[in-house]
Design an enzyme around this catalytic site. Structure first.
Site, PDB file in Angstrom:
ATOM      1  N   GLY A 298      40.920  55.447  45.543  1.00 44.69           N
ATOM      2  CA  GLY A 298      39.495  55.539  45.234  1.00 44.69           C
ATOM      3  C   GLY A 298      39.016  54.271  44.551  1.00 44.69           C
ATOM      4  O   GLY A 298      39.525  53.180  44.806  1.00 44.69           O
ATOM      5  N   GLU A 299      38.003  54.415  43.691  1.00 48.04           N
ATOM      6  CA  GLU A 299      37.446  53.317  42.905  1.00 48.04           C
ATOM      7  C   GLU A 299      36.681  52.292  43.740  1.00 48.04           C
ATOM      8  O   GLU A 299      36.145  51.329  43.215  1.00 48.04           O
ATOM      9  CB  GLU A 299      38.540  52.567  42.117  1.00 48.04           C
ATOM     10  CG  GLU A 299      39.377  53.424  41.208  1.00 48.04           C
ATOM     11  CD  GLU A 299      40.513  52.652  40.540  1.00 48.04           C
ATOM     12  OE1 GLU A 299      40.578  51.409  40.691  1.00 48.04           O
ATOM     13  OE2 GLU A 299      41.356  53.285  39.879  1.00 48.04           O
ATOM     14  N   GLY A 300      36.666  52.433  45.068  1.00 49.22           N
ATOM     15  CA  GLY A 300      36.094  51.405  45.934  1.00 49.22           C
ATOM     16  C   GLY A 300      37.120  50.391  46.393  1.00 49.22           C
ATOM     17  O   GLY A 300      36.769  49.383  47.027  1.00 49.22           O
TER      18      GLY A 300
END
Length: 326
Positions: A298-300
């Protein structure tokens, strides 16, 4: 314009189609910008963070305190998204959409806290429709601010313990798939943990029957997902190139596309996550991701890792010689 872009791609000094997906990306960005020499300006990734009331039910192997600890890690430059955005020259903004924690002043976190997390969906809807609309509105404002600062390519990331539960329920309700196909390991559940998570989310699913997309988002979503949805919708309105990350981020894209199908035309789906429901989500959207590296952080991070490939597509289009120059 379509004809001119195709002619330019095909006239570069290479066999027709020999740069594969890069040619598709170059064409897509050219069509978005309406130019034969498109460019990427001031790329940024917005990371939205929020807590989830459903985490009280043990749907994640980690306590909700990890959310604010990871957000602080973002501000110190120690997370995966920090490493990759720094490597590739991408701006990074971290936004508190609804974390159950008071961050210290001067920590570098943008305060957009609308609540201290969502409600426990097992007991009541995650949020009211009014709160969901406010989150969508705030997300739009963040994208508009980046656009006004000269950004034309934007990606989104998230942080929130329990948010794979929201993403799974959004896929289940918006895509119409059996819940067991949508629920995976999340942050690292074992088989017993996944079983308990599925049982809990099955109870949540049976409890509500929201009539529309906005109601589904408010019932099952998260503040970070709703804010991301608004940010995506605004990026389309402003005709920006939009980078989709993994499972949770794509649940926001799934929701946004239900609200505005045109979002799809401006989006590059950067990778296929190792999280169980993501491949199904991409299949539902008829999206072909750039990468399949088994990522599920996640997190980009997937968007940041894919960005150099997207740059390469425009570099070949704009800098490679044409046959007429030989």
């Amino acid at each position: 314009m379509e004809k001119e872009i195709i002619e330019k791609i095909n006239s570069r000094t290479k066999p027709l189609g020999s740069l594969g997906r890069l040619e598709e990306i170059a064409f897509k960005i050219g069509m978005i910008q309406g130019r034969v020499n498109p460019e990427l300006k001031n790329p940024v990734i917005l990371v939205f963070a929020a807590d989830h009331g459903i985490s009280e039910e043990g749907v994640s192997p980690f306590p909700k305190e990890i959310t604010h600890q990871m957000v602080m890690n973002f501000t110190r430059g120690g997370a995966g998204i920090n490493v990759f955005t720094k490597q590739h020259g991408i701006g990074l903004k971290v936004i508190d959409s609804g974390v159950d924690y008071d961050f210290p002043e001067g920590a570098g976190i943008i305060d957009a806290k609308l609540a201290r997390g969502t409600n426990n969906m097992l007991k009541e809807p995650a949020m009211s429709v009014e709160l969901c609309r406010e989150a969508i509105k705030r997300g739009r404002e963040f994208t508009r601010s980046e656009f006004e600062n000269g950004c034309n390519v934007i990606g989104f990331g998230e942080m929130g313990i329990g948010n794979t539960s929201s993403a799974s329920l959004l896929l289940h309700k918006l895509g119409g798939y059996p819940l067991e196909q949508c629920v995976g390991r999340g942050a690292g559940h074992d088989e017993e943990g996944v079983k308990k998570k599925l049982e809990t989310l099955s109870k949540v699913s049976k409890k509500y029957n929201p009539p529309g997309v906005e109601e589904i988002l408010s019932t099952f979503g998260g503040l970070e997902i709703a804010m991301m949805c608004g940010a995506i919708l605004e990026a389309k309105r402003l005709n920006m190139l939009i980078l989709a990350d993994g499972f949770i981020a794509t649940s926001a894209f799934l929701t946004a596309i239900k609200m505005d199908p045109g979002v799809y035309e401006n989006t590059i789906f950067c990778h296929s996550s190792g999280e169980k429901g993501h491949a199904l989500m991409l299949q539902h959207l008829k999206a072909e991701p750039l990468l399949n590296l088994g990522l599920r952080l996640g997190e980009g991070t997937g968007a940041a890792i894919a960005y150099p490939l997207i740059k390469s597509a425009l570099h070949f289009l704009n800098e490679m010689a044409g046959f007429d120059e030989l």
